[in-house]
Design a protein around this motif. Structure first.
Motif, PDB file in Angstrom:
ATOM      1  N   SER A 195       0.793  -0.918   0.075  1.00  0.00           N
ATOM      2  CA  SER A 195       0.055  -0.054   0.068  1.00  0.00           C
ATOM      3  C   SER A 195       0.710   1.168   0.155  1.00  0.00           C
ATOM      4  N   LEU A 196       2.133   1.158  -0.007  1.00  0.00           N
ATOM      5  CA  LEU A 196       3.092   2.297   0.163  1.00  0.00           C
ATOM      6  C   LEU A 196       2.919   3.334  -0.954  1.00  0.00           C
ATOM      7  N   ASP A 197       2.281   2.978  -2.244  1.00  0.00           N
ATOM      8  CA  ASP A 197       2.247   4.085  -3.230  1.00  0.00           C
ATOM      9  C   ASP A 197       1.120   5.018  -2.882  1.00  0.00           C
ATOM     10  N   TYR A 198      -0.097   4.614  -2.732  1.00  0.00           N
ATOM     11  CA  TYR A 198      -1.144   5.369  -2.130  1.00  0.00           C
ATOM     12  C   TYR A 198      -1.052   5.971  -0.968  1.00  0.00           C
ATOM     13  N   GLU A 199      -0.493   5.185   0.034  1.00  0.00           N
ATOM     14  CA  GLU A 199      -0.062   5.889   1.357  1.00  0.00           C
ATOM     15  C   GLU A 199       0.749   7.078   1.130  1.00  0.00           C
ATOM     16  N   PHE A 200       1.566   7.039   0.308  1.00  0.00           N
ATOM     17  CA  PHE A 200       2.482   8.305  -0.148  1.00  0.00           C
ATOM     18  C   PHE A 200       1.706   9.330  -0.674  1.00  0.00           C
ATOM     19  N   LEU A 201       1.155   9.080  -1.683  1.00  0.00           N
ATOM     20  CA  LEU A 201       0.227   9.825  -2.509  1.00  0.00           C
ATOM     21  C   LEU A 201      -0.847  10.670  -1.696  1.00  0.00           C
ATOM     22  N   TYR A 202      -1.485   9.883  -0.767  1.00  0.00           N
ATOM     23  CA  TYR A 202      -2.632  10.671   0.111  1.00  0.00           C
ATOM     24  C   TYR A 202      -1.849  11.460   1.355  1.00  0.00           C
ATOM     25  N   ARG A 203      -0.462  11.190   1.657  1.00  0.00           N
ATOM     26  CA  ARG A 203       0.313  12.190   2.416  1.00  0.00           C
ATOM     27  C   ARG A 203       0.627  13.544   1.649  1.00  0.00           C
ATOM     28  N   VAL A 204       0.635  13.447   0.291  1.00  0.00           N
ATOM     29  CA  VAL A 204       0.831  14.504  -0.547  1.00  0.00           C
ATOM     30  C   VAL A 204      -0.588  15.432  -0.466  1.00  0.00           C
ATOM     31  N   CYS A 205      -1.523  14.506  -0.763  1.00  0.00           N
ATOM     32  CA  CYS A 205      -2.843  15.054  -1.034  1.00  0.00           C
ATOM     33  C   CYS A 205      -3.095  15.890   0.451  1.00  0.00           C
ATOM     34  N   HIS A 206      -2.479  15.695   1.405  1.00  0.00           N
ATOM     35  CA  HIS A 206      -3.108  16.303   2.886  1.00  0.00           C
ATOM     36  C   HIS A 206      -2.618  17.704   2.686  1.00  0.00           C
ATOM     37  N   PHE A 207      -1.469  17.921   2.034  1.00  0.00           N
ATOM     38  CA  PHE A 207      -1.133  19.365   1.892  1.00  0.00           C
ATOM     39  C   PHE A 207      -1.081  20.129   0.682  1.00  0.00           C
ATOM     40  N   TYR A 208      -1.490  19.358  -0.293  1.00  0.00           N
ATOM     41  CA  TYR A 208      -1.304  20.044  -1.540  1.00  0.00           C
ATOM     42  C   TYR A 208      -2.342  19.524  -2.516  1.00  0.00           C
TER      43      TYR A 208
END
Length: 286
Positions: A195-208
């Motif tokens: 799940s590391l790909d979308y977990e990373f992208l969701y972290r980006v989505c939190h701020f951008y």
């Protein structure tokens, strides 16, 4: 007369590899064929034994593009992805997996959208599927449609965030990421195996917010030897780690129903994981 054309930053095409000889030439050649310049190719290899490094070295010698090859001690796919990023020199990271293909204008179109819109967390495009096994359920690889500039927080607040398919953005091959964003929100979570790909992208989505291109600029290959495919058929710690990670990182943005579902999935995943470990230990001690 002053040149009004935008600064063209270096884009690092990062290719993490492990025994990828079957498709690697096609992947690398699609990177070399990019119409955008400047680019570099960065390969991080996890001790391949099938000629992967030899193929990469040959194509490096045949190309005039900066081409970096690094051998990496295997510590999971996330560690290999991160290693490629850390060795890159570009202002932007474009992932390309060893069995995927970039359309020749992929990076060009992504960077054009970036030039028009500053401070995007990433840019994602649609992808064409190359399906090499009838056993694979293509329906689980749906393609979402977004506005050209999409709010990341809106994605995280959706009531179907954790419903299948859970990756609501796209695979890394579909994404272009400013390196400054990675340095801001952190690298891929090496404790996750699937799940590391979308977990990373969701972290980006939190701020951008992110940019979306409604075109198939990449080809994503589906076959039974993919690491993510193998992990999906096993009991992996992601089953309990990803729900609790999303709760910790995004609790204030999550829909109430998603919070309940994540808490349930955390408990059930932890139980399943612990049970599988006990059964394995029992079998080994028989």
């Amino acid at each position: 007369m002053k040149n009004s054309s935008p600064h063209k930053p270096l884009v690092s095409i990062c290719i993490p590899t492990y025994n990828g000889a079957k498709y690697l030439s096609e992947a690398i050649n699609s990177a070399i064929a990019q119409t955008y310049r400047p680019i570099e190719i960065v390969i991080s290899d996890d001790n391949s034994t099938d000629g992967t490094i030899e193929i990469a070295e040959r194509l490096k010698n045949e190309s005039n593009i900066p081409f970096l090859i690094f051998k990496h001690t295997p510590e999971g796919i996330g560690a290999n992805w991160n290693n490629a990023i850390k060795h890159s020199n570009g202002e932007f990271i474009k992932f390309l997996f060893q069995d995927d293909i970039l359309r020749s204008d992929c990076i060009e179109q992504m960077m054009q959208l970036n030039f028009k819109n500053n401070n995007l967390g990433f840019i994602v495009c649609r992808r064409e599927l190359i399906v090499e096994s009838e056993e694979i359920n293509q329906a689980s690889y749906y393609q979402p449609t977004y506005t050209t500039i999409q709010s990341g927080k809106e994605i995280l607040g959706g009531k179907n965030l954790f419903n299948a398919p859970r990756n609501k953005i796209g695979e890394p091959t579909c994404v272009l990421i400013p390196k400054a964003v990675i340095e801001d929100i952190g690298y891929f979570n090496t404790k996750l195996s699937q799940s590391l790909d979308y977990e990373f992208l969701y972290r980006v989505c939190h701020f951008y917010s992110f940019g979306y291109i409604n075109k198939e600029l990449v080809k994503f290959r589906l076959h039974n030897n993919q690491t993510t495919r193998k992990n999906s058929l096993q009991v992996v710690p992601d089953r309990y780690r990803i729900p609790i990670t999303l709760l910790r990182n995004h609790f204030s943005l999550l829909h109430f129903n998603v919070k309940l579902l994540l808490f349930y999935k955390y408990l059930s995943g932890l139980t399943t994981w612990a049970g599988s470990k006990l059964i394995t230990k029992f079998i080994q001690n028989k």
